[in-house]
Write an enzyme that holds these catalytic residues in place. Sequence first.
Site, PDB file in Angstrom:
ATOM      1  N   TRP A 149       0.808  -1.225   0.000  1.00 66.32           N
ATOM      2  CA  TRP A 149       0.000   0.000   0.000  1.00 66.32           C
ATOM      3  C   TRP A 149       0.841   1.275   0.000  1.00 66.32           C
ATOM      4  O   TRP A 149       0.310   2.360  -0.185  1.00 66.32           O
ATOM      5  CB  TRP A 149      -0.915   0.010   1.234  1.00 66.32           C
ATOM      6  CG  TRP A 149      -0.199  -0.407   2.485  1.00 66.32           C
ATOM      7  CD1 TRP A 149      -0.208  -1.655   3.048  1.00 66.32           C
ATOM      8  CD2 TRP A 149       0.666   0.381   3.301  1.00 66.32           C
ATOM      9  NE1 TRP A 149       0.604  -1.692   4.160  1.00 66.32           N
ATOM     10  CE2 TRP A 149       1.151  -0.451   4.339  1.00 66.32           C
ATOM     11  CE3 TRP A 149       1.100   1.712   3.271  1.00 66.32           C
ATOM     12  CZ2 TRP A 149       2.024   0.001   5.320  1.00 66.32           C
ATOM     13  CZ3 TRP A 149       1.979   2.163   4.242  1.00 66.32           C
ATOM     14  CH2 TRP A 149       2.428   1.310   5.250  1.00 66.32           C
ATOM     15  N   ASN A 150       2.152   1.166   0.257  1.00 64.77           N
ATOM     16  CA  ASN A 150       2.882   2.417   0.550  1.00 64.77           C
ATOM     17  C   ASN A 150       3.226   3.222  -0.709  1.00 64.77           C
ATOM     18  O   ASN A 150       3.354   4.449  -0.638  1.00 64.77           O
ATOM     19  CB  ASN A 150       4.116   2.150   1.411  1.00 64.77           C
ATOM     20  CG  ASN A 150       5.135   1.275   0.745  1.00 64.77           C
ATOM     21  OD1 ASN A 150       4.803   0.483  -0.136  1.00 64.77           O
ATOM     22  ND2 ASN A 150       6.378   1.404   1.151  1.00 64.77           N
ATOM     23  N   SER A 225       6.153  -7.230   2.788  1.00 66.30           N
ATOM     24  CA  SER A 225       6.963  -7.443   3.992  1.00 66.30           C
ATOM     25  C   SER A 225       7.801  -8.726   3.882  1.00 66.30           C
ATOM     26  O   SER A 225       7.483  -9.615   3.086  1.00 66.30           O
ATOM     27  CB  SER A 225       6.037  -7.543   5.204  1.00 66.30           C
ATOM     28  OG  SER A 225       5.186  -8.656   5.032  1.00 66.30           O
ATOM     29  N   GLU A 246      10.612  -8.092  -3.592  1.00 61.74           N
ATOM     30  CA  GLU A 246      11.044  -6.752  -3.156  1.00 61.74           C
ATOM     31  C   GLU A 246      10.517  -6.580  -1.742  1.00 61.74           C
ATOM     32  O   GLU A 246       9.323  -6.320  -1.555  1.00 61.74           O
ATOM     33  CB  GLU A 246      10.459  -5.672  -4.074  1.00 61.74           C
ATOM     34  CG  GLU A 246      10.991  -5.677  -5.503  1.00 61.74           C
ATOM     35  CD  GLU A 246      12.364  -5.019  -5.624  1.00 61.74           C
ATOM     36  OE1 GLU A 246      12.996  -4.740  -4.591  1.00 61.74           O
ATOM     37  OE2 GLU A 246      12.794  -4.804  -6.767  1.00 61.74           O
ATOM     38  N   LEU A 247      11.388  -6.751  -0.740  1.00 65.59           N
ATOM     39  CA  LEU A 247      10.908  -6.814   0.645  1.00 65.59           C
ATOM     40  C   LEU A 247      11.366  -5.607   1.460  1.00 65.59           C
ATOM     41  O   LEU A 247      11.746  -4.584   0.906  1.00 65.59           O
ATOM     42  CB  LEU A 247      11.349  -8.150   1.256  1.00 65.59           C
ATOM     43  CG  LEU A 247      10.982  -9.388   0.418  1.00 65.59           C
ATOM     44  CD1 LEU A 247      11.467 -10.659   1.065  1.00 65.59           C
ATOM     45  CD2 LEU A 247       9.482  -9.460   0.129  1.00 65.59           C
ATOM     46  N   CYS A 280      10.065   1.829   1.864  1.00 61.34           N
ATOM     47  CA  CYS A 280      11.018   0.730   2.048  1.00 61.34           C
ATOM     48  C   CYS A 280      12.441   1.277   2.134  1.00 61.34           C
ATOM     49  O   CYS A 280      13.309   0.678   2.758  1.00 61.34           O
ATOM     50  CB  CYS A 280      10.888  -0.283   0.919  1.00 61.34           C
ATOM     51  SG  CYS A 280      11.052   0.437  -0.721  1.00 61.34           S
TER      52      CYS A 280
HETATM   53  P1  NAD Z   1       2.372  -7.177   3.202  1.00 63.38           P
HETATM   54  O1  NAD Z   1       3.425  -8.215   3.081  1.00 63.38           O
HETATM   55  O2  NAD Z   1       1.485  -7.215   4.379  1.00 63.38           O
HETATM   56  O3  NAD Z   1       1.404  -7.214   1.930  1.00 63.38           O
HETATM   57  C1  NAD Z   1       1.869  -7.055   0.618  1.00 63.38           C
HETATM   58  C2  NAD Z   1       0.873  -7.661  -0.357  1.00 63.38           C
HETATM   59  O4  NAD Z   1       0.847  -9.067  -0.158  1.00 63.38           O
HETATM   60  C3  NAD Z   1      -0.558  -7.193  -0.157  1.00 63.38           C
HETATM   61  O5  NAD Z   1      -1.165  -7.020  -1.411  1.00 63.38           O
HETATM   62  C4  NAD Z   1      -1.205  -8.349   0.602  1.00 63.38           C
HETATM   63  O6  NAD Z   1      -2.612  -8.448   0.414  1.00 63.38           O
HETATM   64  C5  NAD Z   1      -0.489  -9.523  -0.031  1.00 63.38           C
HETATM   65  N1  NAD Z   1      -0.466 -10.751   0.788  1.00 63.38           N
HETATM   66  C6  NAD Z   1      -0.588 -10.868   2.121  1.00 63.38           C
HETATM   67  N2  NAD Z   1      -0.494 -12.168   2.481  1.00 63.38           N
HETATM   68  C7  NAD Z   1      -0.286 -12.878   1.355  1.00 63.38           C
HETATM   69  C8  NAD Z   1      -0.071 -14.260   1.060  1.00 63.38           C
HETATM   70  N3  NAD Z   1      -0.058 -15.172   2.037  1.00 63.38           N
HETATM   71  N4  NAD Z   1       0.135 -14.627  -0.217  1.00 63.38           N
HETATM   72  C9  NAD Z   1       0.163 -13.704  -1.214  1.00 63.38           C
HETATM   73  N5  NAD Z   1      -0.054 -12.393  -0.998  1.00 63.38           N
HETATM   74  C10 NAD Z   1      -0.262 -11.975   0.266  1.00 63.38           C
HETATM   75  O7  NAD Z   1       3.116  -5.773   3.089  1.00 63.38           O
HETATM   76  P2  NAD Z   1       2.494  -4.330   3.244  1.00 63.38           P
HETATM   77  O8  NAD Z   1       2.209  -4.058   4.681  1.00 63.38           O
HETATM   78  O9  NAD Z   1       1.403  -4.144   2.266  1.00 63.38           O
HETATM   79  O10 NAD Z   1       3.714  -3.412   2.737  1.00 63.38           O
HETATM   80  C11 NAD Z   1       4.731  -2.955   3.569  1.00 63.38           C
HETATM   81  C12 NAD Z   1       6.001  -3.753   3.369  1.00 63.38           C
HETATM   82  O11 NAD Z   1       6.391  -3.735   2.000  1.00 63.38           O
HETATM   83  C13 NAD Z   1       7.174  -3.171   4.127  1.00 63.38           C
HETATM   84  O12 NAD Z   1       7.906  -4.211   4.727  1.00 63.38           O
HETATM   85  C14 NAD Z   1       8.001  -2.498   3.045  1.00 63.38           C
HETATM   86  O13 NAD Z   1       9.367  -2.359   3.341  1.00 63.38           O
HETATM   87  C15 NAD Z   1       7.775  -3.412   1.896  1.00 63.38           C
HETATM   88  N6  NAD Z   1       8.042  -2.733   0.639  1.00 63.38           N
HETATM   89  C16 NAD Z   1       9.155  -3.085  -0.071  1.00 63.38           C
HETATM   90  C17 NAD Z   1       9.458  -2.417  -1.237  1.00 63.38           C
HETATM   91  C18 NAD Z   1      10.663  -2.771  -2.055  1.00 63.38           C
HETATM   92  O14 NAD Z   1      10.719  -2.330  -3.200  1.00 63.38           O
HETATM   93  N7  NAD Z   1      11.631  -3.502  -1.547  1.00 63.38           N
HETATM   94  C19 NAD Z   1       8.626  -1.400  -1.690  1.00 63.38           C
HETATM   95  C20 NAD Z   1       7.506  -1.071  -0.940  1.00 63.38           C
HETATM   96  C21 NAD Z   1       7.217  -1.743   0.226  1.00 63.38           C
END
Ligand code: NAD
Length: 528
Positions: A149-150, A225, A246-247, A280
């Site tokens: 979402w970010n 995440s 991309e975590l 991130c």
């Molecule tokens: P999240 O992992 O909670 O969710 C990300 C996506 O995964 C959402 O669309 C969610 O619905 C989906 N999801 C959740 N459980 C799942 C599953 N079991 N199987 C498949 N999909 C699933 O992350 P978030 O809270 O939305 O985002 C924040 C995180 O993202 C932070 O850790 C941030 O650092 C990271 N992030 C990384 C980058 C990068 O480029 N490295 C960029 C932006 C955000």
Amino acid sequence: MNTVSAAAIPRSSSEIAVTNPATQQVIGTVPVAGAQQVAEAVARARAAQVRWAATPIKDRVAVLKRFQKLLCEQQDKVAEVVTREAGKPVAEALSTEVLVVLDGIKFLVDNAPEFLLPERVPHANPIMKLKQGTLLRQPYGVIGIISPWNYPFSLPSVQTLTALITGNAVVLKPSEFTPFSSLELQRLLREAGLDPELMQIVTGEGATGGALLDSNIDKLIFTGSVATGKKVAIAAAARLLPVVLELGGKDPMIVLEDADVDVASSAAVWGAFMNSGQTCLSVERCYVHESIYEPFLQACVAKTAKLKQGNGSDPSTDIGPMIHERQLRTVQNHVDDAIANGARLLAGGKAATQLGPCFFAPTILADVTHSMSVMREETFGPVLPVCSFRSEEQAIAMANDSEFGLAASVWTRNRSRGEIVADRINAGTVMVNDVIACFGISEAPHGGVKASGIGRTHGTFGLEEMVWPKYVDSDLLPRMKKLWWYGYGPTFRHQMTGFMNLLFAPHLTKKLSGALKSTQSFLKRRPL
Ligand code: NAD
């Protein structure tokens, strides 16, 4: 999109109510796609991809150019949608979302056509010179994209456009908190003339993401995440699905003793608080040389006091809300743990409840240590934890003492010194005298090492992730039997040792005798 009170639309198992984190108003609802709908979306995308891959690249480029024009014309509208559901100031929605995508398209249309041309692979080995090698870059087929979402517009857009220009179809699962930004992407692509089947969106929560992972996609680009990324990696491994992950990050900022304190403190404040710290690439750890530690802290505190927190749609807002209260609790826990373990609180430290349930006051903590969660786990909120160091060695060691490795920054007036330090930091990107901006450099690969992920998006590395290399080799003497075919025996052995000595023996005499041996055997031996 209709705006009604949050209480008016109950969250049901078949739909999701999306709220504005600044006002808590429901902005609209989206359906929850089940496994069947996800499978159908992938099947439709697959059928369309076959036609799309056969479409000349200039026609694919034309769609992206029309999309770019429409996005440029409708930049304010898109930015408003982003701000409404993600909370970020509209200035950031323009600069870190819309602008990143407009520039990303320029990179793609300028570079993808040449990138996709067949590439000659020259052969050094003289025996193989009678063959011609070519590398083709083939689209995977259907790329699944799961987004957080970010950065709800720029992340899925750049990934989708990279997939499309290389000849793939896309099925995108946006975050349940911010689906409308992805729906804007889809609307503009359709207005630009893209076959609607080529870019499908399936809305829903984790289960819908799981269904996409289990569906008939050919590759998955996941951003989110570390915890979810690990689950995705396990599920993908079970079916050998290629993934880009991309975590999260815990990016260090090293401020060396020769840094400009005024510039570096402004960067620390922006790097830690922009998007309410939910980037991130945020500055999540700050290491400052002891000789400038106190002036640096004072400058950060004075600059933070000038920031205005509020609704992102107000143009005077610097810091918006956080996305949801769960995220706010993580931040509070990290801050409380740091203070309980001896950190000095210099600003903020608690929720700004007078603004709403999702606001956290920009926080500065001094004298933090690596035993505190605020220096080890991703905080993902408006917190700047700072500690001092004595030597460059110590700063590098602390920067590398992390399970994450997304990005880092080094601050110094001496650029070459900064680059030497950068070389020693274990992170996907290291910026010298800037933070976060690497995400806006379309040529730069984006991605991390260690727990921060696998693979890259953006730049040429991002293009490479959307294709699989096919090597085609064509023999120039099709009527000739190859020397290494059957018909072995002593002559073949003689021929091979002679040939290897000719190519690789360190001494000239041995090379010459090798040449003689292999020529003699060549004349004598006939493969079967
Ligand atoms: P999240 O992992 O909670 O969710 C990300 C996506 O995964 C959402 O669309 C969610 O619905 C989906 N999801 C959740 N459980 C799942 C599953 N079991 N199987 C498949 N999909 C699933 O992350 P978030 O809270 O939305 O985002 C924040 C995180 O993202 C932070 O850790 C941030 O650092 C990271 N992030 C990384 C980058 C990068 O480029 N490295 C960029 C932006 C955000």
